[in-house]
Write a protein that holds these residues in place. Structure first.
Motif, PDB file in Angstrom:
ATOM      1  N   ALA A 152      -5.581 -15.951 -62.334  1.00 15.61           N
ATOM      2  CA  ALA A 152      -5.153 -14.753 -62.948  1.00 15.61           C
ATOM      3  C   ALA A 152      -6.451 -13.847 -62.974  1.00 15.61           C
ATOM      4  O   ALA A 152      -6.552 -12.861 -64.015  1.00 15.61           O
ATOM      5  N   ASN A 170      -3.628  -7.273 -57.696  1.00 13.76           N
ATOM      6  CA  ASN A 170      -4.236  -8.323 -56.967  1.00 13.76           C
ATOM      7  C   ASN A 170      -3.267  -9.801 -57.223  1.00 13.76           C
ATOM      8  O   ASN A 170      -3.553 -10.559 -58.103  1.00 13.76           O
ATOM      9  N   GLY A 195       1.371  -7.480 -57.426  1.00 13.70           N
ATOM     10  CA  GLY A 195       0.508  -6.310 -58.068  1.00 13.70           C
ATOM     11  C   GLY A 195      -0.662  -6.196 -57.299  1.00 13.70           C
ATOM     12  O   GLY A 195      -0.902  -6.147 -56.182  1.00 13.70           O
ATOM     13  N   ASN A 234      -7.565 -11.869 -66.506  1.00 13.25           N
ATOM     14  CA  ASN A 234      -6.745 -11.760 -67.525  1.00 13.25           C
ATOM     15  C   ASN A 234      -6.909 -13.082 -68.453  1.00 13.25           C
ATOM     16  O   ASN A 234      -7.653 -13.790 -67.982  1.00 13.25           O
ATOM     17  N   GLY A 275      -1.622 -16.891 -62.003  1.00 13.79           N
ATOM     18  CA  GLY A 275      -1.233 -15.937 -60.810  1.00 13.79           C
ATOM     19  C   GLY A 275      -1.273 -16.714 -59.302  1.00 13.79           C
ATOM     20  O   GLY A 275      -1.948 -17.665 -59.191  1.00 13.79           O
ATOM     21  N   THR A 284      -1.465  -4.842 -62.765  1.00 10.71           N
ATOM     22  CA  THR A 284      -1.215  -6.236 -63.130  1.00 10.71           C
ATOM     23  C   THR A 284      -0.945  -6.464 -64.451  1.00 10.71           C
ATOM     24  O   THR A 284      -0.537  -7.563 -65.194  1.00 10.71           O
ATOM     25  N   GLU A 285      -0.671  -5.242 -65.097  1.00  2.91           N
ATOM     26  CA  GLU A 285      -0.099  -5.329 -66.626  1.00  2.91           C
ATOM     27  C   GLU A 285       0.808  -4.060 -66.893  1.00  2.91           C
ATOM     28  O   GLU A 285       0.641  -3.041 -66.278  1.00  2.91           O
ATOM     29  N   ARG A 298       1.011 -12.051 -61.027  1.00  6.35           N
ATOM     30  CA  ARG A 298       0.432 -12.730 -62.149  1.00  6.35           C
ATOM     31  C   ARG A 298       1.583 -12.608 -63.113  1.00  6.35           C
ATOM     32  O   ARG A 298       2.425 -12.080 -63.196  1.00  6.35           O
TER      33      ARG A 298
END
Length: 446
Positions: free
Chosen positions: A96, A10, A8, A99, A105, A416-417, A13
């Motif tokens: 992660a 970064n 993603g 998060n 991650g 990331t989400e 994850r």
């Protein structure tokens, strides 16, 4: 260009044993080891409970390709990146970042200390998907070792990058909340080395982040804000889980938005002719600062690795994001919470004024952020946005940035989400809130 599917904004994850499994971790470890084909790879982790499981999975997989693995400890992501830069070897970070604790991650670090670019991510994913792994013969399999020096050389590099003697003479009073994350030792120790009077909150490793949520947002920093409201401290500091970000609380207990701390540090760091790099999500205040100082501002897509690459390509002095992630090119090309902390101490010492007073010189824009759960394909959402608001000026550098009369709104999918992030800014707070509400409602009604 083809986009990475696993990596993603970064790294990779997910939730351990659900979408982020040890099988996936081992496959990625083999792919990273195969791609780099290096004699040595450094590895580190943050404080999460699942850190050992993923670190050992990735490490053993990379060793099967013939790479020697050097574990450098539980430390901030930029600490590993500095070690990679100094030693000229690639690295793998198990984190992660901001998060929640149930996530973890995998980040791959290039031998210059930067996070790998998208092209490299795609190549690693192709090796993983096609299982084109290098298999070392029994007598060429990598070995595992430990190097305890990474933390020390990282901390020393931070201290050497600022006017440490002047800071030491100032005897600043600092409160810091490390949130049980990777900076639990490094940042308080750096502050002590700089002769600050330090009060530490949550400076113990706790993989459940029991004290507060990892992301350093105002609602998660109530303890630090309460401490700062006593009026006994010059500055309050908070990091996320892997300490690549840093946010501040002023001497009165007011949370300083990341875009304002970025603008403040840039203002007191750059000179005429310098280049600054930031994503399209950053405040217009930064553009005003650069114009005032005679510096050039370059805008990029969102993501620290993208900003860092643009900084390298353009020889930029400083860059960063509005979330507290600042990249100081004279130190290393990655977000670094401890370096950001040191730069703030440097300017407080240099100016000898309270941070709240220094912020009066920063253009006062209001930014409102929200998010919407993404239930549709982004391409379809993007098409509906552009059709609905076709009469307005737009920018497509990253997502869709829509310009209204007295402000703008950026709508983009998170890397990331599974959410859509909505950033709205205006010089008038009520308009920023109005714009954000309008576009968020539109997305919710799709």
């Amino acid at each position: 260009m083809k986009q990475p599917q696993l990596f993603g904004t970064n790294g990779i994850r997910g939730i351990p044993n659900e979408d982020l499994t040890t099988d996936l971790a081992m496959g990625i470890g083999k792919a990273i080891g195969t791609f780099f084909d290096a004699k040595k790879i450094a590895i580190a982790k943050d404080t999460r409970i699942s850190g050992d499981m993923f670190m050992l999975s990735v490490a053993s997989a990379a060793m099967s390709t013939g790479a020697n693995i050097v574990y450098v400890g539980e430390l901030p992501t930029p600490g590993l990146q500095y070690y990679c830069k100094v030693n000229g070897i690639p690295g793998i970070m198990i984190t992660a970042s901001h998060n929640p604790p149930q996530y973890n991650g995998i980040k791959a670090i290039d031998s210059d200390g930067t996070e790998i670019d998208e092209e490299t991510e795609i190549k690693i994913e192709e090796i993983y998907e096609k299982k084109l792994y290098k298999k070392a013969p029994w007598d060429k399999i990598g070995i595992y070792s430990y190097d305890s020096t990474a933390i020390k050389i990282y901390m020393e590099s931070i201290i050497e990058s600022v006017n440490s003697e002047a800071i030491r003479e100032r005897h600043l009073n600092v409160a810091i909340d490390t949130g049980n994350g990777a900076s639990y030792y490094t940042s308080p120790a750096i502050l002590s080395e700089l002769n600050c009077h330090v009060v530490s909150l949550n400076a113990n490793p706790d993989g459940k982040f029991s004290s507060r949520n990892s992301e350093p947002k105002p609602e998660n920093l109530s303890d630090l804000i309460s401490v700062m409201k006593t009026g006994k401290f010059n500055i309050g500091i908070a990091h996320d889980g892997d300490a690549d970000r840093c946010v501040f609380i002023d001497e009165k207990g007011n949370y300083i938005d990341g875009d304002r701390s970025l603008a403040l540090i840039v203002k007191h760091t750059i000179r005429k002719g310098d280049i600054v790099v930031t994503p399209v999500s950053s405040s217009d205040a930064l553009g005003a600062i650069c114009s005032e100082k005679g510096a050039k501002l370059i805008s990029t897509r969102v993501g620290a690795p993208i900003v860092a690459r643009a900084m390298i390509d353009n020889r930029a002095v400083i860059g960063g994001e509005e979330n507290g992630g600042i990249i100081y090119g004279k130190h290393q090309f990655c977000r670094d919470g401890a370096m950001t902390m040191a730069l703030m101490l440097n300017l407080l010492t240099q100016e000898n004024k309270p941070v709240s007073e220094l912020l009066h010189d920063i253009p006062d824009y209001s930014m409102v952020k929200s998010s919407v759960v993404r239930k549709m394909n982004w391409d379809d959402i993007r098409k509906l946005i552009t059709e609905k608001y076709s009469g307005k000026k737009m920018d497509f550098t990253d997502g869709v940035k829509i310009f209204d009369d007295d402000g703008w709104t950026l709508i983009r999918p998170s890397g990331t989400e599974r959410i859509i992030r909505v950033f709205s800014e205006s010089i008038h707070k009520n308009l920023a809130e109005e714009y954000n509400r309008e576009y968020t409602n539109f997305l919710n009604n799709l």
